[in-house]
Design an enzyme around this catalytic site. Structure first.
Site, PDB file in Angstrom:
ATOM      1  N   LYS A  67       0.895  -1.173  -0.033  1.00 21.18           N
ATOM      2  CA  LYS A  67      -0.296  -0.534   0.087  1.00 21.18           C
ATOM      3  C   LYS A  67       1.184   1.368  -0.044  1.00 21.18           C
ATOM      4  O   LYS A  67      -0.245   1.653  -0.794  1.00 21.18           O
ATOM      5  CB  LYS A  67      -0.943   0.105   1.486  1.00 21.18           C
ATOM      6  N   ASP A 103      -9.816   2.537   2.383  1.00 23.81           N
ATOM      7  CA  ASP A 103      -9.881   1.823   3.072  1.00 23.81           C
ATOM      8  C   ASP A 103     -10.767   2.755   4.721  1.00 23.81           C
ATOM      9  O   ASP A 103     -11.328   2.320   5.750  1.00 23.81           O
ATOM     10  CB  ASP A 103      -8.523   1.443   4.199  1.00 23.81           C
ATOM     11  N   ALA A 129      -0.453   2.561  15.228  1.00 25.03           N
ATOM     12  CA  ALA A 129      -0.498   3.486  14.706  1.00 25.03           C
ATOM     13  C   ALA A 129       0.226   3.304  13.480  1.00 25.03           C
ATOM     14  O   ALA A 129       1.725   3.417  13.253  1.00 25.03           O
ATOM     15  CB  ALA A 129       1.690   4.581  15.388  1.00 25.03           C
ATOM     16  N   GLY A 130      -0.022   2.063  12.837  1.00 24.71           N
ATOM     17  CA  GLY A 130       0.469   0.655  11.591  1.00 24.71           C
ATOM     18  C   GLY A 130      -0.035   2.205  10.314  1.00 24.71           C
ATOM     19  O   GLY A 130      -0.658   2.908  10.477  1.00 24.71           O
ATOM     20  N   GLY A 131       0.131   1.096   9.409  1.00 25.43           N
ATOM     21  CA  GLY A 131      -0.564   1.451   7.995  1.00 25.43           C
ATOM     22  C   GLY A 131      -2.090   1.064   8.476  1.00 25.43           C
ATOM     23  O   GLY A 131      -2.794   2.768   7.920  1.00 25.43           O
ATOM     24  N   TYR A 216     -10.459  -8.948  12.096  1.00 28.08           N
ATOM     25  CA  TYR A 216     -11.595  -9.487  11.525  1.00 28.08           C
ATOM     26  C   TYR A 216     -11.433 -11.164  11.526  1.00 28.08           C
ATOM     27  O   TYR A 216     -12.001 -12.038  11.367  1.00 28.08           O
ATOM     28  CB  TYR A 216     -12.094  -9.361  10.211  1.00 28.08           C
TER      29      TYR A 216
HETATM   30  P1  NAP Z   1       1.313  -3.106  10.394  1.00 31.56           P
HETATM   31  O1  NAP Z   1       1.259  -1.709   9.618  1.00 31.56           O
HETATM   32  O2  NAP Z   1       2.584  -4.077  10.686  1.00 31.56           O
HETATM   33  O3  NAP Z   1       0.494  -1.892  12.368  1.00 31.56           O
HETATM   34  C1  NAP Z   1       0.900  -3.061  13.082  1.00 31.56           C
HETATM   35  C2  NAP Z   1       0.474  -2.235  14.431  1.00 31.56           C
HETATM   36  O4  NAP Z   1       0.555  -3.211  15.695  1.00 31.56           O
HETATM   37  C3  NAP Z   1       1.387  -1.583  15.230  1.00 31.56           C
HETATM   38  O5  NAP Z   1       0.951  -0.262  16.013  1.00 31.56           O
HETATM   39  C4  NAP Z   1       2.067  -2.252  15.742  1.00 31.56           C
HETATM   40  O6  NAP Z   1       2.716  -1.694  17.158  1.00 31.56           O
HETATM   41  C5  NAP Z   1       1.399  -2.824  16.581  1.00 31.56           C
HETATM   42  N1  NAP Z   1       1.024  -4.293  17.257  1.00 31.56           N
HETATM   43  C6  NAP Z   1       1.808  -4.879  16.830  1.00 31.56           C
HETATM   44  N2  NAP Z   1       2.020  -6.201  17.708  1.00 31.56           N
HETATM   45  C7  NAP Z   1       2.121  -5.715  18.875  1.00 31.56           C
HETATM   46  C8  NAP Z   1       1.970  -6.193  20.283  1.00 31.56           C
HETATM   47  N3  NAP Z   1       1.899  -7.303  20.826  1.00 31.56           N
HETATM   48  N4  NAP Z   1       1.044  -5.308  21.415  1.00 31.56           N
HETATM   49  C9  NAP Z   1       1.121  -4.074  20.695  1.00 31.56           C
HETATM   50  N5  NAP Z   1       0.449  -3.293  20.037  1.00 31.56           N
HETATM   51  C10 NAP Z   1       1.594  -4.041  18.553  1.00 31.56           C
HETATM   52  O7  NAP Z   1      -0.275  -3.269  10.429  1.00 31.56           O
HETATM   53  P2  NAP Z   1      -1.477  -2.865   9.887  1.00 31.56           P
HETATM   54  O8  NAP Z   1      -1.813  -3.135   8.266  1.00 31.56           O
HETATM   55  O9  NAP Z   1      -1.667  -1.560  10.571  1.00 31.56           O
HETATM   56  O10 NAP Z   1      -2.660  -4.212  10.612  1.00 31.56           O
HETATM   57  C11 NAP Z   1      -2.532  -3.994  11.846  1.00 31.56           C
HETATM   58  C12 NAP Z   1      -4.665  -4.861  11.957  1.00 31.56           C
HETATM   59  O11 NAP Z   1      -5.069  -4.756  11.255  1.00 31.56           O
HETATM   60  C13 NAP Z   1      -4.203  -6.462  11.177  1.00 31.56           C
HETATM   61  O12 NAP Z   1      -3.889  -7.656  12.222  1.00 31.56           O
HETATM   62  C14 NAP Z   1      -4.989  -6.541  10.381  1.00 31.56           C
HETATM   63  O13 NAP Z   1      -5.747  -7.769   9.445  1.00 31.56           O
HETATM   64  C15 NAP Z   1      -6.311  -5.098  10.233  1.00 31.56           C
HETATM   65  N6  NAP Z   1      -6.838  -4.532   9.246  1.00 31.56           N
HETATM   66  C16 NAP Z   1      -8.234  -4.920   8.822  1.00 31.56           C
HETATM   67  C17 NAP Z   1      -8.716  -4.316   7.651  1.00 31.56           C
HETATM   68  C18 NAP Z   1      -9.986  -4.570   8.213  1.00 31.56           C
HETATM   69  O14 NAP Z   1     -10.436  -4.612   6.133  1.00 31.56           O
HETATM   70  N7  NAP Z   1     -10.294  -4.649   8.924  1.00 31.56           N
HETATM   71  C19 NAP Z   1      -7.844  -3.413   6.783  1.00 31.56           C
HETATM   72  C20 NAP Z   1      -6.684  -3.560   7.324  1.00 31.56           C
HETATM   73  C21 NAP Z   1      -6.045  -4.409   8.175  1.00 31.56           C
HETATM   74  P3  NAP Z   1       4.188  -0.879  17.229  1.00 31.56           P
HETATM   75  O15 NAP Z   1       4.301  -0.118  16.274  1.00 31.56           O
HETATM   76  O16 NAP Z   1       4.574  -0.611  18.692  1.00 31.56           O
HETATM   77  O17 NAP Z   1       4.982  -2.603  16.306  1.00 31.56           O
END
Ligand code: NAP
Length: 278
Positions: A67, A103, A129-131, A216
């Site tokens: 992305k 999104d 604070a991820g993607g 989900y």
């Molecule tokens: P990402 O960019 O890898 O970001 C991951 C986030 O989770 C960061 O804020 C990270 O914190 C935090 N994290 C990971 N492990 C952790 C832990 N053990 N304790 C506390 N914080 C933790 O991933 P993303 O793309 O943002 O996706 C995040 C989630 O959203 C995924 O599970 C994904 O399946 C879901 N999602 C859902 C949709 C939807 O349409 N429903 C769309 C996109 C994503 P740090 O910065 O400290 O590493």
């Protein structure tokens, strides 16, 4: 056999719910076209996108890990996607590649569908604070919510808060911010394929209001289970997935001049069926 007109480029791609959702929507609309997930590694993203120009494809969805990196390959990126810093939908128009991010708006539609019709003036706490937090935070702020961000790595919360003009929350202030939140949204990966972990410490929940988890798999995470038991209103993450997909399909059909609006309930049913099998 229908021609494939839209793709998902992801790595890994094989567990995606998107083909089931999109193909169900296309079938319900009586449109003879298919959506296909392609395994695309970062190394071949550029050639996969270039290939869209002349292939007769309508476009593609982009998922992990593309992305943020895709922007450099596109001819046009809309303002919201540029502010978010990520593109999840590419539309081909006259062989040019146009990038969008559905999104955030998909997330907002999932709130509305759950009965939360307006977030204007609401105190919102985002966990993560991820993607995913980028699109969700941007859309909430654009809709007039007062958004604060907490993240395990505080520096990332500070960085994202600065970019989107939100408030960063430190560990010391987490408890009071959680309790006061009128909408709490988990965008961390905690709870993903794990029914026993919550991003919040045991016993800590908002005093009142809504709790949404964009994870989900499973549909009911521990956070949502705890929130429901505490009498809070809950919103699962499948709504965001379904609505970002419906918005992408709307864009592809619109660019082709094809009449018809994707039915989100058809897409959700197909995703649920696939989730059951996954
Ligand atoms: P990402 O960019 O890898 O970001 C991951 C986030 O989770 C960061 O804020 C990270 O914190 C935090 N994290 C990971 N492990 C952790 C832990 N053990 N304790 C506390 N914080 C933790 O991933 P993303 O793309 O943002 O996706 C995040 C989630 O959203 C995924 O599970 C994904 O399946 C879901 N999602 C859902 C949709 C939807 O349409 N429903 C769309 C996109 C994503 P740090 O910065 O400290 O590493």
């Amino acid at each position: 056999m229908s021609a494939t007109r839209a793709y998902l480029f992801a790595h890994p791609a094989k567990h995606s719910l998107s083909p089931a959702m999109h193909n169900a929507a296309l079938h319900a609309l009586g449109i003879d076209a298919r959506y296909e997930a392609r395994e695309v590694s970062p190394k071949i993203l550029g050639s996969a996108l270039e290939g869209l120009r002349t292939s007769g494809a309508w476009g593609a969805n982009l998922s992990i890990p593309h992305k943020e990196h895709a922007l450099e390959w596109l001819d046009h990126v809309d303002d919201a996607a540029r502010a978010i810093g990520a593109v999840n939908t590419v539309v081909v128009r006259d062989a040019a590649l146009h990038g969008f991010n559905t999104d955030g708006l998909g997330f907002m539609r999932s709130l509305e569908q759950a009965g939360l019709m307006s977030v204007a003036g609401l105190e919102v706490l985002l966990l993560g604070a991820g993607g995913a937090a980028r699109g969700v935070g941007y859309a909430l702020r654009a809709a007039g919510a007062r958004v604060a961000i907490w993240n395990r790595t505080y520096a990332r919360a500070v960085q994202l808060a600065a970019e989107l003009e939100l408030e960063a929350v430190s560990d010391a202030n987490l408890q009071s911010k959680v309790r006061a939140a009128q909408l709490l949204v988990n965008t961390t990966a905690v709870g993903l394929e794990d029914t026993r972990s919550s991003p919040l410490p045991d016993g800590l929940l908002p005093d009142d209001g809504w709790v949404c988890d964009i994870v989900y798999r499973p549909l009911e995470t521990k956070l949502l289970r705890d929130a429901a038991q505490a009498g809070l209103q809950t919103i699962d993450g499948l709504g965001m997935l379904v609505h970002q997909g419906a918005l992408a399909l709307e864009k592809w059909l619109g660019a082709q001049g094809i009449a018809g609006k994707p039915d989100a309930s058809v897409m959700r049913a197909a995703a649920l069926e696939r989730l059951g099998k996954a």
